[in-house]
Design a protein around this motif. Structure first.
Motif, PDB file in Angstrom:
ATOM      1  N   MET A   1     -12.641   4.111  25.746  1.00  0.00           N
ATOM      2  CA  MET A   1     -12.386   3.096  24.735  1.00  0.00           C
ATOM      3  C   MET A   1     -13.365   1.941  24.965  1.00  0.00           C
ATOM      4  O   MET A   1     -13.500   1.422  26.058  1.00  0.00           O
ATOM      5  CB  MET A   1     -10.940   2.612  24.831  1.00  0.00           C
ATOM      6  N   SER A   2     -14.027   1.506  23.907  1.00  0.00           N
ATOM      7  CA  SER A   2     -14.995   0.418  24.011  1.00  0.00           C
ATOM      8  C   SER A   2     -14.354  -0.910  23.606  1.00  0.00           C
ATOM      9  O   SER A   2     -13.232  -0.956  23.102  1.00  0.00           O
ATOM     10  CB  SER A   2     -16.194   0.702  23.104  1.00  0.00           C
ATOM     11  N   ALA A   3     -15.087  -2.000  23.816  1.00  0.00           N
ATOM     12  CA  ALA A   3     -14.598  -3.320  23.417  1.00  0.00           C
ATOM     13  C   ALA A   3     -14.364  -3.364  21.902  1.00  0.00           C
ATOM     14  O   ALA A   3     -13.432  -4.011  21.430  1.00  0.00           O
ATOM     15  CB  ALA A   3     -15.585  -4.390  23.836  1.00  0.00           C
ATOM     16  N   GLY A   4     -15.216  -2.682  21.147  1.00  0.00           N
ATOM     17  CA  GLY A   4     -15.041  -2.626  19.701  1.00  0.00           C
ATOM     18  C   GLY A   4     -13.740  -1.955  19.306  1.00  0.00           C
ATOM     19  O   GLY A   4     -13.073  -2.369  18.355  1.00  0.00           O
ATOM     20  N   ASP A   6     -11.001  -1.970  21.090  1.00  0.00           N
ATOM     21  CA  ASP A   6      -9.937  -2.942  21.377  1.00  0.00           C
ATOM     22  C   ASP A   6      -9.818  -3.954  20.247  1.00  0.00           C
ATOM     23  O   ASP A   6      -8.720  -4.326  19.849  1.00  0.00           O
ATOM     24  CB  ASP A   6     -10.215  -3.686  22.693  1.00  0.00           C
ATOM     25  N   LEU A   7     -10.950  -4.392  19.730  1.00  0.00           N
ATOM     26  CA  LEU A   7     -10.952  -5.369  18.646  1.00  0.00           C
ATOM     27  C   LEU A   7     -10.341  -4.773  17.380  1.00  0.00           C
ATOM     28  O   LEU A   7      -9.526  -5.420  16.709  1.00  0.00           O
ATOM     29  CB  LEU A   7     -12.379  -5.848  18.377  1.00  0.00           C
ATOM     30  N   ILE A   8     -10.708  -3.557  17.057  1.00  0.00           N
ATOM     31  CA  ILE A   8     -10.140  -2.882  15.879  1.00  0.00           C
ATOM     32  C   ILE A   8      -8.633  -2.735  16.022  1.00  0.00           C
ATOM     33  O   ILE A   8      -7.881  -3.004  15.080  1.00  0.00           O
ATOM     34  CB  ILE A   8     -10.816  -1.513  15.665  1.00  0.00           C
ATOM     35  N   GLU A   9      -8.175  -2.344  17.200  1.00  0.00           N
ATOM     36  CA  GLU A   9      -6.739  -2.193  17.441  1.00  0.00           C
ATOM     37  C   GLU A   9      -6.023  -3.543  17.294  1.00  0.00           C
ATOM     38  O   GLU A   9      -4.955  -3.635  16.693  1.00  0.00           O
ATOM     39  CB  GLU A   9      -6.495  -1.620  18.833  1.00  0.00           C
ATOM     40  N   HIS A  10      -6.627  -4.601  17.819  1.00  0.00           N
ATOM     41  CA  HIS A  10      -6.038  -5.936  17.719  1.00  0.00           C
ATOM     42  C   HIS A  10      -5.923  -6.367  16.251  1.00  0.00           C
ATOM     43  O   HIS A  10      -4.886  -6.891  15.827  1.00  0.00           O
ATOM     44  CB  HIS A  10      -6.893  -6.942  18.496  1.00  0.00           C
ATOM     45  N   ILE A  11      -6.959  -6.135  15.461  1.00  0.00           N
ATOM     46  CA  ILE A  11      -6.948  -6.487  14.039  1.00  0.00           C
ATOM     47  C   ILE A  11      -5.870  -5.695  13.304  1.00  0.00           C
ATOM     48  O   ILE A  11      -5.152  -6.243  12.465  1.00  0.00           O
ATOM     49  CB  ILE A  11      -8.342  -6.263  13.418  1.00  0.00           C
ATOM     50  N   GLN A  12      -5.742  -4.428  13.626  1.00  0.00           N
ATOM     51  CA  GLN A  12      -4.719  -3.602  12.976  1.00  0.00           C
ATOM     52  C   GLN A  12      -3.318  -4.072  13.333  1.00  0.00           C
ATOM     53  O   GLN A  12      -2.415  -4.031  12.496  1.00  0.00           O
ATOM     54  CB  GLN A  12      -4.905  -2.140  13.366  1.00  0.00           C
ATOM     55  N   ASN A  13      -3.119  -4.556  14.562  1.00  0.00           N
ATOM     56  CA  ASN A  13      -1.792  -4.983  15.003  1.00  0.00           C
ATOM     57  C   ASN A  13      -1.434  -6.400  14.564  1.00  0.00           C
ATOM     58  O   ASN A  13      -0.281  -6.680  14.255  1.00  0.00           O
ATOM     59  CB  ASN A  13      -1.674  -4.901  16.522  1.00  0.00           C
TER      60      ASN A  13
END
Length: 65
Positions: A1-4, A6-13
């Motif tokens: 899993m890349s930093a990107g 993590d960012l996508i997951e954060h935006i989705q949540n």
């Protein structure tokens, strides 16, 4: 899993607007087209501009590459 990822997951949540603290400075990021339009076109004069923006305005146009 890349930093990107993590960012996508954060935006989705949590939604499209994120406040990140980077080196004790708040950095706001959005992926919402309505937010971007508001900041850049509709209500630009009402947003606080940072030091980098003001420094860039003092550079003469003939010195921009």
């Amino acid at each position: 899993m890349s930093a990107g990822d993590d960012l996508i997951e954060h935006i989705q949540n949590y939604g499209p607007a994120i406040n990140m603290s980077i080196m004790y400075n708040d950095m706001l990021m959005t992926t919402c087209p309505e937010h971007i339009k508001l900041v850049l076109a509709t209500d630009f004069q009402n947003f606080v501009k940072g030091k980098i923006y003001h420094m860039s305005q003092s550079i003469p146009p003939d010195h921009v590459m």
